[in-house]
Design a protein around this motif. Structure first.
Motif: not given
Length: 258
Positions: A58, A212-213, A216-217, A54, A209-210
């Protein structure tokens, strides 16, 4: 002679599919030395692997080749015109630089890096590329690889790194030279060179930032890169880094931060 050198270079790159190099150009150039111990990627926390993808690249599991050409041209234009880098190096580009080159920012060095990255991406699959990256990326002034980093900062083997710890570690990647272990564990940015704020700012950026990635993923990008299952599912092995490297234990003792 040129053809012979090209063959030798290709064989060296090809050998990385199976061989963990004893050192890298970046490690060898570090005047303070380097502490590094390789660990199979299957024994690394999926939190950490997902955070690396991420934060750093990505598109790694989904891209054909070392980089997207349009992105490369935009980065080259920004460099030549003095502008800000609009993206950043992919994991294959970073591996080419870390293994074989130096930190020089010249256009010539960047061109060589691009060529080596293309060769690496052609000869090494995504799983192995990720494995090499997490084992040789720099996480402190003398700390290289997730095995050493996990034990140094968090008293943790790489397979047990939490999501929060993983995010802090990947936050160090853009500026790993201005941090030290805090007493009892964790990261201390009050360092002698006065630049701890730089490393701290990158960690905070990753923390913003990271996650939320990851939410989500999940671990899907890790699976798509070829790493299946969880670290906790793996059978113990002699190289799984379940004990701290001796050099890390000695460093912590010398710093008095146990």
């Amino acid at each position: 002679m040129v053809a012979a050198l090209a063959v030798v270079q290709a064989l060296v790159v090809l050998s990385l599919r199976w061989v963990d190099p004893p050192t890298t150009a970046f490690m060898s150039a570090n005047p303070d030395g380097a502490i590094q111990q390789s660990v199979p990627v299957e024994h690394v926390s999926r939190n950490f692997l997902a955070a690396v993808i991420a934060h750093e690249d990505s598109a790694l599991p989904y891209r054909s080749g070392a980089f997207d050409w349009s992105v490369l041209w935009s980065r080259a234009y920004a460099h030549l015109t003095g502008g800000e880098d609009p993206s950043g190096s992919t994991i294959p580009q970073q591996m080419a630089k870390n293994l074989f080159l130096n930190q020089e920012l010249s256009a010539g060095r960047k061109a060589v890096e691009a060529g080596l990255a293309m060769e690496l991406a052609a000869l090494i699959d995504d799983r192995r590329m990720l494995e090499l990256y997490v084992n040789y990326a720099q996480f402190g002034p003398t700390i290289y690889g997730v095995c050493a980093a996990g034990w140094y900062y968090f008293d943790s083997p790489p397979q047990e790194l939490s999501a929060a710890e993983a995010v802090q570690l990947v936050g160090l990647l853009p500026s790993p030279g201005h941090v030290q272990r805090a007493p009892g564990g964790g990261m201390d940015f009050q360092v002698d060179d006065g630049l701890g704020w730089l490393s701290r700012s990158h960690v905070i950026n990753a923390q913003n930032r990271v996650p939320r990635h990851l939410d989500r993923l999940g671990f899907q990008p890790v699976e798509d890169a070829g790493v299946e299952g969880l670290a906790s599912d793996q059978e113990p092995s002699d190289d799984d880094c379940t004990s701290p490297p001796e050099e890390i234990a000695a460093l912590i003792a010398a710093e008095g931060t146990a």
